[in-house]
Design a protein around this motif. Structure first.
Motif, PDB file in Angstrom:
ATOM      1  N   ASN A   1       0.985  -1.163   0.020  1.00 24.98           N
ATOM      2  CA  ASN A   1       0.049   0.274   0.130  1.00 24.98           C
ATOM      3  C   ASN A   1       1.044   1.199  -0.183  1.00 24.98           C
ATOM      4  O   ASN A   1       0.770   2.211  -0.858  1.00 24.98           O
ATOM      5  CB  ASN A   1      -0.950  -0.100   1.225  1.00 24.98           C
ATOM      6  CG  ASN A   1      -1.620   1.396   1.382  1.00 24.98           C
ATOM      7  OD1 ASN A   1      -2.147   1.835   0.518  1.00 24.98           O
ATOM      8  ND2 ASN A   1      -1.957   1.829   2.786  1.00 24.98           N
ATOM      9  N   ALA A   2       1.942   1.129   0.938  1.00 27.78           N
ATOM     10  CA  ALA A   2       2.649   2.388   0.760  1.00 27.78           C
ATOM     11  C   ALA A   2       3.535   2.632  -0.530  1.00 27.78           C
ATOM     12  O   ALA A   2       3.584   3.711  -1.046  1.00 27.78           O
ATOM     13  CB  ALA A   2       3.763   2.498   1.826  1.00 27.78           C
ATOM     14  N   MET A   3       3.803   1.450  -1.121  1.00 27.01           N
ATOM     15  CA  MET A   3       4.649   1.504  -2.228  1.00 27.01           C
ATOM     16  C   MET A   3       3.631   2.360  -3.334  1.00 27.01           C
ATOM     17  O   MET A   3       4.147   3.025  -4.285  1.00 27.01           O
ATOM     18  CB  MET A   3       4.941   0.193  -2.922  1.00 27.01           C
ATOM     19  CG  MET A   3       5.859  -0.645  -1.987  1.00 27.01           C
ATOM     20  SD  MET A   3       6.021  -2.289  -2.800  1.00 27.01           S
ATOM     21  CE  MET A   3       7.606  -2.308  -3.884  1.00 27.01           C
ATOM     22  N   ALA A   4       2.536   1.847  -3.310  1.00 35.54           N
ATOM     23  CA  ALA A   4       1.306   2.591  -4.272  1.00 35.54           C
ATOM     24  C   ALA A   4       1.469   4.078  -4.334  1.00 35.54           C
ATOM     25  O   ALA A   4       1.240   4.678  -5.395  1.00 35.54           O
ATOM     26  CB  ALA A   4       0.060   2.200  -4.088  1.00 35.54           C
ATOM     27  N   HIS A   5       1.754   4.580  -3.086  1.00 31.32           N
ATOM     28  CA  HIS A   5       2.007   6.146  -3.086  1.00 31.32           C
ATOM     29  C   HIS A   5       3.023   6.816  -3.943  1.00 31.32           C
ATOM     30  O   HIS A   5       2.760   7.657  -4.684  1.00 31.32           O
ATOM     31  CB  HIS A   5       2.149   6.596  -1.653  1.00 31.32           C
ATOM     32  CG  HIS A   5       1.252   6.005  -0.780  1.00 31.32           C
ATOM     33  ND1 HIS A   5      -0.020   5.722  -0.935  1.00 31.32           N
ATOM     34  CD2 HIS A   5       1.437   5.831   0.676  1.00 31.32           C
ATOM     35  CE1 HIS A   5      -0.851   5.442   0.280  1.00 31.32           C
ATOM     36  NE2 HIS A   5       0.120   5.566   1.300  1.00 31.32           N
ATOM     37  N   ALA A   6       4.068   6.114  -3.798  1.00 33.78           N
ATOM     38  CA  ALA A   6       5.277   6.520  -4.717  1.00 33.78           C
ATOM     39  C   ALA A   6       5.061   5.895  -6.031  1.00 33.78           C
ATOM     40  O   ALA A   6       5.701   6.623  -7.199  1.00 33.78           O
ATOM     41  CB  ALA A   6       6.537   5.739  -4.103  1.00 33.78           C
TER      42      ALA A   6
END
Length: 354
Positions: free
Chosen positions: A170-175
């Motif tokens: 989910n955090a990777m999706a931000h980047a």
């Protein structure tokens, strides 16, 4: 020469091990005398522990945070904050609790301290997503950005492996979306690649050894950097789809993002070749959509939206809502293509074009 605009969000970040010991000092820096500590019901004990350590600076606790930040819960917390005469909020937990703290701050402009225990990354953004009447909407405002983030790697050592995986992706999706957002710029792209690479490196190690402190630290660092990316540039198709699905069907936040991300990347691949090249370098794979899908699947993440609670007859309605008030995206939104995307994600199939 590339033309761009870069705006940095102000933030104070304390990162390390045992850093929650600094919370009293951070409250004092904000001149907060009555801090309301927020959490989910599951983390009530941790919230009470932190409140006890704050001593006279703690006004009390509210352990009612829940995912997708329902407006009704925010109203309940606002009543508690008013009754306790709170002059600051301290959110301890994942994105659900951080969202509640942001919602209160947006309405009151109370200062915020956030203590993340997952890899949500939302603590680093001035963005708030709220749910009401089956629809999730987002807003951005300086009041929403927390004043202080205290990252304590020790608090992530007990984060279940399954949640570590989905929270990290989910955090990777931000980047990922920051690489092709309308406001993309060289500084944020550098940070995006570093954050994605840190999480891609850390998550398999955490899956093999949840107590690996170096990997836990890398994941928490990556989550922060990816959150900064999201908070500095806009969102695109992936977040629009997830906001739609979360609001309509109340799907679990991080697992839903994990299942959708590879498909959103595949949808945009041909329209954002430079971003795909950077993403391939960060992940160390030739096809970033398949790389993300394989990473999640190999770490035993649930990749089928139907297994997360989405009804098959909801695909058409989700497409219709996603097409309305759409976020800027490299590839124009096409209803049939989005229906195909969601059908593949619903079934847990590999991304299209693979």
């Amino acid at each position: 020469m590339r033309t761009f605009v870069y705006t940095a969000n102000p933030a104070r970040v304390i990162f390390g091990s045992g850093t929650i010991a600094s919370l009293g000092d951070e409250a004092a820096r904000l001149d907060a005398q009555r801090v309301l500590v927020l959490s989910t019901p599951e983390q009530k004990e941790l919230a009470e522990h932190i409140a006890a350590n704050l001593g006279e600076r703690a006004a009390g606790t509210f352990a009612g945070a829940t995912m997708h930040t329902p407006v009704q819960v925010t109203q309940e917390a606002m009543t508690v904050a008013s009754d306790l005469k709170a002059d600051a909020v301290l959110s301890v937990g994942g994105g659900s609790t951080t969202g509640l703290g942001k919602a209160i701050a947006f309405r009151t402009d109370l200062p915020q301290i956030v203590v993340p225990t997952t890899y949500a990354g939302s603590e680093a953004t001035p963005i708030l997503g709220e749910t009401e009447n089956g629809r999730k909407t987002t807003k951005s405002d300086p009041r929403i950005l927390p004043e202080v983030i205290v990252y304590d790697v020790d608090l992530t050592l007990t984060l279940p492996v399954s949640l570590s995986v989905t929270s990290g992706i989910n955090a990777m999706a931000h980047a990922v979306e920051a690489l092709y957002a309308t406001e993309a710029n060289p500084v944020i792209s550098l940070m995006a690649r570093d954050g994605i690479a840190a999480l891609a490196r850390a998550l398999p190690t955490i899956h093999a050894d949840p107590q690996d402190r170096q990997a836990r630290g890398d994941a928490l660092y990556g989550a922060w950097i990816c959150g900064v990316c999201l908070g500095s540039v806009g969102m695109a198709l992936h977040h629009k789809l997830c906001h739609t699905l979360g609001g309509m069907f109340n799907l679990p936040h991080a697992p839903m993002h994990t299942a959708v991300l590879p498909h959103a990347v595949a949808y945009n691949a041909a329209a954002a070749p430079e971003a795909m090249q950077q993403l391939s370098l960060a992940l160390g794979v030739p096809d970033p959509a398949i790389g993300l899908f394989d990473l999640a699947r190999n770490l035993r993440a649930t990749m089928a939206l139907r297994d997360l609670g989405m009804p098959e007859n909801g695909i058409e309605a989700a497409v219709s809502q996603a097409m309305s008030n759409a976020y800027a995206n490299p590839r124009p939104l096409e209803s049939q293509a989005l229906a195909d995307l969601l059908t593949r994600a619903f079934r847990g199939e590999a991304p299209a074009g693979s």
